[in-house]
Design a protein around this motif. Structure first.
Motif, PDB file in Angstrom:
ATOM      1  N   VAL A 286       0.839  -1.207   0.000  1.00 26.76           N
ATOM      2  CA  VAL A 286       0.000   0.000   0.000  1.00 26.76           C
ATOM      3  C   VAL A 286       0.869   1.252   0.000  1.00 26.76           C
ATOM      4  CG1 VAL A 286      -1.629   1.359   1.355  1.00 26.76           C
ATOM      5  CG2 VAL A 286      -2.004  -1.084   1.049  1.00 26.76           C
ATOM      6  N   VAL A 287       1.896   1.269   0.822  1.00 23.75           N
ATOM      7  CA  VAL A 287       2.798   2.422   0.865  1.00 23.75           C
ATOM      8  C   VAL A 287       3.472   2.614  -0.493  1.00 23.75           C
ATOM      9  CG1 VAL A 287       4.919   3.334   1.909  1.00 23.75           C
ATOM     10  CG2 VAL A 287       3.156   2.299   3.358  1.00 23.75           C
ATOM     11  N   ASP A 288       3.925   1.523  -1.096  1.00 17.75           N
ATOM     12  CA  ASP A 288       4.547   1.609  -2.421  1.00 17.75           C
ATOM     13  C   ASP A 288       3.561   2.138  -3.456  1.00 17.75           C
ATOM     14  OD1 ASP A 288       6.887   0.601  -1.352  1.00 17.75           O
ATOM     15  OD2 ASP A 288       6.612  -1.418  -2.171  1.00 17.75           O
ATOM     16  N   LEU A 289       2.314   1.695  -3.377  1.00 14.17           N
ATOM     17  CA  LEU A 289       1.275   2.147  -4.301  1.00 14.17           C
ATOM     18  C   LEU A 289       1.046   3.654  -4.164  1.00 14.17           C
ATOM     19  CD1 LEU A 289      -1.041   1.305  -6.322  1.00 14.17           C
ATOM     20  CD2 LEU A 289      -2.501   1.212  -4.315  1.00 14.17           C
ATOM     21  N   LEU A 290       0.881   4.119  -2.948  1.00 14.56           N
ATOM     22  CA  LEU A 290       0.637   5.542  -2.727  1.00 14.56           C
ATOM     23  C   LEU A 290       1.849   6.396  -3.118  1.00 14.56           C
ATOM     24  CD1 LEU A 290      -1.354   5.411   0.620  1.00 14.56           C
ATOM     25  CD2 LEU A 290      -2.247   5.776  -1.688  1.00 14.56           C
TER      26      LEU A 290
ATOM     27  N   MET B 218       4.911   5.669 -13.207  1.00 12.29           N
ATOM     28  CA  MET B 218       4.048   4.705 -13.880  1.00 12.29           C
ATOM     29  C   MET B 218       4.624   3.295 -13.868  1.00 12.29           C
ATOM     30  SD  MET B 218       1.158   4.171 -15.417  1.00 12.29           S
ATOM     31  CE  MET B 218       0.536   5.716 -16.054  1.00 12.29           C
ATOM     32  N   SER B 219       5.901   3.119 -14.163  1.00 11.45           N
ATOM     33  CA  SER B 219       6.467   1.765 -14.223  1.00 11.45           C
ATOM     34  C   SER B 219       6.428   1.091 -12.853  1.00 11.45           C
ATOM     35  CB  SER B 219       7.885   1.772 -14.798  1.00 11.45           C
ATOM     36  OG  SER B 219       8.753   2.505 -13.968  1.00 11.45           O
ATOM     37  N   ASP B 220       6.708   1.845 -11.797  1.00 12.17           N
ATOM     38  CA  ASP B 220       6.632   1.283 -10.442  1.00 12.17           C
ATOM     39  C   ASP B 220       5.193   0.924 -10.089  1.00 12.17           C
ATOM     40  OD1 ASP B 220       9.345   1.668 -10.211  1.00 12.17           O
ATOM     41  OD2 ASP B 220       9.182   3.434  -8.919  1.00 12.17           O
ATOM     42  N   LEU B 221       4.291   1.792 -10.468  1.00 10.24           N
ATOM     43  CA  LEU B 221       2.868   1.572 -10.203  1.00 10.24           C
ATOM     44  C   LEU B 221       2.383   0.306 -10.900  1.00 10.24           C
ATOM     45  CD1 LEU B 221       0.356   2.773  -8.870  1.00 10.24           C
ATOM     46  CD2 LEU B 221       0.037   4.152 -10.901  1.00 10.24           C
ATOM     47  N   LEU B 222       2.669   0.176 -12.186  1.00 13.42           N
ATOM     48  CA  LEU B 222       2.240  -0.999 -12.934  1.00 13.42           C
ATOM     49  C   LEU B 222       2.895  -2.276 -12.412  1.00 13.42           C
ATOM     50  CD1 LEU B 222       2.219   0.421 -16.567  1.00 13.42           C
ATOM     51  CD2 LEU B 222       0.259   0.042 -15.050  1.00 13.42           C
ATOM     52  N   GLY B 223       4.111  -2.159 -11.903  1.00 11.84           N
ATOM     53  CA  GLY B 223       4.822  -3.318 -11.364  1.00 11.84           C
ATOM     54  C   GLY B 223       4.176  -3.918 -10.127  1.00 11.84           C
ATOM     55  N   LEU B 224       3.295  -3.189  -9.475  1.00  8.34           N
ATOM     56  CA  LEU B 224       2.602  -3.695  -8.288  1.00  8.34           C
ATOM     57  C   LEU B 224       1.424  -4.595  -8.641  1.00  8.34           C
ATOM     58  CD1 LEU B 224       2.619  -0.396  -6.219  1.00  8.34           C
ATOM     59  CD2 LEU B 224       4.010  -2.437  -5.796  1.00  8.34           C
ATOM     60  N   TYR B 225       1.024  -4.577  -9.909  1.00 10.78           N
ATOM     61  CA  TYR B 225      -0.157  -5.312 -10.357  1.00 10.78           C
ATOM     62  C   TYR B 225       0.209  -6.586 -11.103  1.00 10.78           C
ATOM     63  CZ  TYR B 225      -3.052  -1.236  -9.319  1.00 10.78           C
ATOM     64  OH  TYR B 225      -3.699  -0.208  -8.682  1.00 10.78           O
ATOM     65  N   ASP B 226      -0.646  -7.601 -10.972  1.00 14.10           N
ATOM     66  CA  ASP B 226      -0.559  -8.823 -11.746  1.00 14.10           C
ATOM     67  C   ASP B 226      -0.883  -8.504 -13.215  1.00 14.10           C
ATOM     68  OD1 ASP B 226      -0.556 -11.951 -11.508  1.00 14.10           O
ATOM     69  OD2 ASP B 226      -2.321 -11.463 -12.733  1.00 14.10           O
ATOM     70  N   GLU B 227      -0.360  -9.280 -14.141  1.00 15.32           N
ATOM     71  CA  GLU B 227      -0.620  -9.056 -15.573  1.00 15.32           C
ATOM     72  C   GLU B 227      -2.110  -9.085 -15.906  1.00 15.32           C
ATOM     73  OE1 GLU B 227       1.376  -8.347 -18.237  1.00 15.32           O
ATOM     74  OE2 GLU B 227       3.067  -8.127 -16.876  1.00 15.32           O
ATOM     75  N   ASP B 228      -2.875  -9.914 -15.200  1.00 17.41           N
ATOM     76  CA  ASP B 228      -4.303 -10.095 -15.487  1.00 17.41           C
ATOM     77  C   ASP B 228      -5.197  -9.353 -14.493  1.00 17.41           C
ATOM     78  OD1 ASP B 228      -3.762 -11.792 -17.672  1.00 17.41           O
ATOM     79  OD2 ASP B 228      -3.462 -13.477 -16.294  1.00 17.41           O
ATOM     80  N   THR B 229      -4.718  -8.291 -13.935  1.00 20.78           N
ATOM     81  CA  THR B 229      -5.451  -7.544 -12.913  1.00 20.78           C
ATOM     82  C   THR B 229      -6.750  -6.951 -13.447  1.00 20.78           C
ATOM     83  OG1 THR B 229      -5.148  -5.932 -11.147  1.00 20.78           O
ATOM     84  CG2 THR B 229      -4.365  -5.302 -13.324  1.00 20.78           C
ATOM     85  N   THR B 230      -7.659  -6.700 -12.521  1.00 20.32           N
ATOM     86  CA  THR B 230      -8.893  -5.976 -12.819  1.00 20.32           C
ATOM     87  C   THR B 230      -9.011  -4.823 -11.833  1.00 20.32           C
ATOM     88  OG1 THR B 230     -10.013  -7.966 -13.602  1.00 20.32           O
ATOM     89  CG2 THR B 230     -11.415  -6.114 -12.967  1.00 20.32           C
TER      90      THR B 230
END
Length: 121
Positions: A13-17, A25-37
């Motif tokens: 959560v801290v990394d996301l915020l 953007m690259s760090d943000l996207l890296g927190l998500y699974d490839e198939d995220t919703t």
């Protein structure tokens, strides 16, 4: 019973915020699974990495600069619940579902109305 978690949900959560605040953007996207919703009441439903990039590009463009104020972070089974104020002072509730690798596989976000903002008749 699922596999034991090998990640720190609070740190995610801290990394996301931090990534949102700094528009990384690259760090943000890296927190998500490839198939995220991602389901956002202000922007619809986004599935997969390409749609996620479009979602965050729009969200970050609309976000006033400045820090987020965390109101509550509560671990839940399979994820985490977060209430925060954006830099503009708006209150939001977000639920993140995480996979066993600690990647976000599903998130929902809704603005909250506080007693100060509620319309009374």
């Amino acid at each position: 019973m699922g596999a034991p978690e090998t990640f720190d949900a609070m740190a995610i959560v801290v990394d996301l915020l931090d990534a949102c605040r700094d528009r990384r953007m690259s760090d943000l996207l890296g927190l998500y699974d490839e198939d995220t919703t991602v389901e956002c009441c202000e922007g619809g439903r986004f599935e997969g990495r390409r749609a996620l990039r479009s979602y965050w590009t729009l969200r970050l463009a609309d976000q006033p600069p400045g820090p987020f104020q965390i109101e509550a972070i509560v671990p839940e089974d399979g994820g985490i619940y977060l209430e925060y104020r954006d830099a503009g002072g708006r209150l939001f509730r977000t639920r993140l579902r995480l996979n066993t690798a600690g990647k976000i596989v599903h998130s929902t976000c809704n603005p909250l109305v506080t007693n100060d903002e509620a319309f009374t008749v």
